[in-house]
Motif scaffolding. Sequence first.
Motif, PDB file in Angstrom:
ATOM      1  N   SER A  36      -4.884   6.080  -8.108  1.00 52.56           N
ATOM      2  CA  SER A  36      -4.901   5.364  -6.786  1.00 52.56           C
ATOM      3  C   SER A  36      -5.333   3.862  -7.913  1.00 52.56           C
ATOM      4  N   GLY A  37      -5.678   2.657  -7.468  1.00 53.66           N
ATOM      5  CA  GLY A  37      -6.570   1.149  -8.143  1.00 53.66           C
ATOM      6  C   GLY A  37      -5.329   0.492  -8.113  1.00 53.66           C
TER       7      GLY A  37
ATOM      8  N   PRO B 238      -5.188  -4.669  -9.830  1.00 57.35           N
ATOM      9  CA  PRO B 238      -6.392  -3.228  -9.119  1.00 57.35           C
ATOM     10  C   PRO B 238      -7.455  -4.155  -8.581  1.00 57.35           C
ATOM     11  N   ASN B 239      -7.557  -4.375  -6.941  1.00 54.13           N
ATOM     12  CA  ASN B 239      -8.368  -4.358  -6.278  1.00 54.13           C
ATOM     13  C   ASN B 239      -8.999  -6.556  -6.113  1.00 54.13           C
TER      14      ASN B 239
ATOM     15  N   VAL C 104      -2.079  11.742  -6.463  1.00 54.78           N
ATOM     16  CA  VAL C 104      -2.015   9.775  -6.615  1.00 54.78           C
ATOM     17  C   VAL C 104      -2.911   8.761  -6.972  1.00 54.78           C
TER      18      VAL C 104
ATOM     19  N   GLU D  77       3.216   4.087  -4.946  1.00 51.59           N
ATOM     20  CA  GLU D  77       2.503   4.544  -5.590  1.00 51.59           C
ATOM     21  C   GLU D  77       2.869   5.400  -6.489  1.00 51.59           C
TER      22      GLU D  77
ATOM     23  N   GLU E 103       0.926  -1.277  -0.049  1.00 52.15           N
ATOM     24  CA  GLU E 103      -0.581   0.119   0.546  1.00 52.15           C
ATOM     25  C   GLU E 103       1.275   1.163   0.111  1.00 52.15           C
TER      26      GLU E 103
END
Length: 395
Positions: free
Chosen positions: A142-143, A167-168, A140, A127, A124
């Motif tokens: 995200s994903g 992602p995810n 930033v 980035e 996490e």
Amino acid sequence: LRRPRRLRHRLSMDPTHSERGTLLQINAMKTTGLESLRSVRPQASPFGFPRRLAILASICLLLVSACELVLQRSVRAPELTIEGTRQLTDDTFLYEYPAWSPDGMTIAVWRNTTNLGKFGPDDEGLELVLVDVSSGELKVISGIGYANYPTWSPDGNELAVMTYRRPNEADSNDGRFELGIFSTIDETWRLVRCDLCGHPSWLSDGTILVSANLGPDSSGQRQYGTARVDPITGSVFDERPYAGIDSNLDTTSPTGEVIDMGGPFTATSDGTILLMTAMVDVDCDGIWVYALDSEGPVPLIDSPDLNECDPALSKDETRIAYTTQLPSDSLPPTALIIANSDGSAAVTLLEPARNLHIIRYPAWSPDGTQIAFVYGDFQLSSPIYSTLYIVDIPP
């Protein structure tokens, strides 16, 4: 920079091999302190100290561990006050591999908020950041977690990075290399599978050049080389094994030295010529040029008095930027050099007085008037941190 050469390559190709030492050591110290505190009993210690002193010693150990953890997150690179430079970031994080957008308005850069290097244990903390060049405002993206070696599409509408996690999604695709492609129009990601790929470079024809493990050759030896990826269909094609570079990514210098060619490279816009950093043991040892389908890489800039690193081509491919260090120092002075693309007419653009921090990863602006770079501590000891700068190039 000072990563053992075999380990350095394995890290560049295998993100599951983590630099976890510092955080684990701190956790171990904290655990040791807690266990020491829990183990205190009413009786005196074996060394005859009163139990209050034993409790105090355990508390001190916990405080030392906590202070080290805080310091690890609060150190930042010193400010460069050299004329012509401008600071774009101001935090304690590690920045690497800046890349200018084709319109020159944005710099994409990878950063790690855990200060533990690109393969730290906290996904996490990894980035992708977009930096507005005029204002310094950071956005930033995200994903996606691990996102390294950003490269822009020729029209500036997309940005490709190397990633190893969908992602995810948590489990089914961990450890799988993919090209993550981010749309700057609708701010969505799509993923293109590219097992054992690295160092993407978006070419002028719209394909993406990558370094790749091409599998075994006819004798069963590993083959490394380049391939192209179609970012729309995901097809991988035009695989070309390196010539003159063996299965350990080594070549031999004209003087008989074994040279490691496994690091990142910069490519011409048509993908036919690569500029590579040569490594000997743990040090950069010059900049070599490799033409695809040639007999192998040859030295381009290779002074016996300097360690040259991080080659970057200008957009018009007439000039090169690179960094230098003195080979004899453990914490060497550093400089940013610009030269003609054949290595001639070299000029020192920056040479900070401090020798505890170094310049890395120069990147030319599209119009050739500025260079982005990062300045900080890149040793494997913790913390590691850097700051993003740009510098004007005198006319």
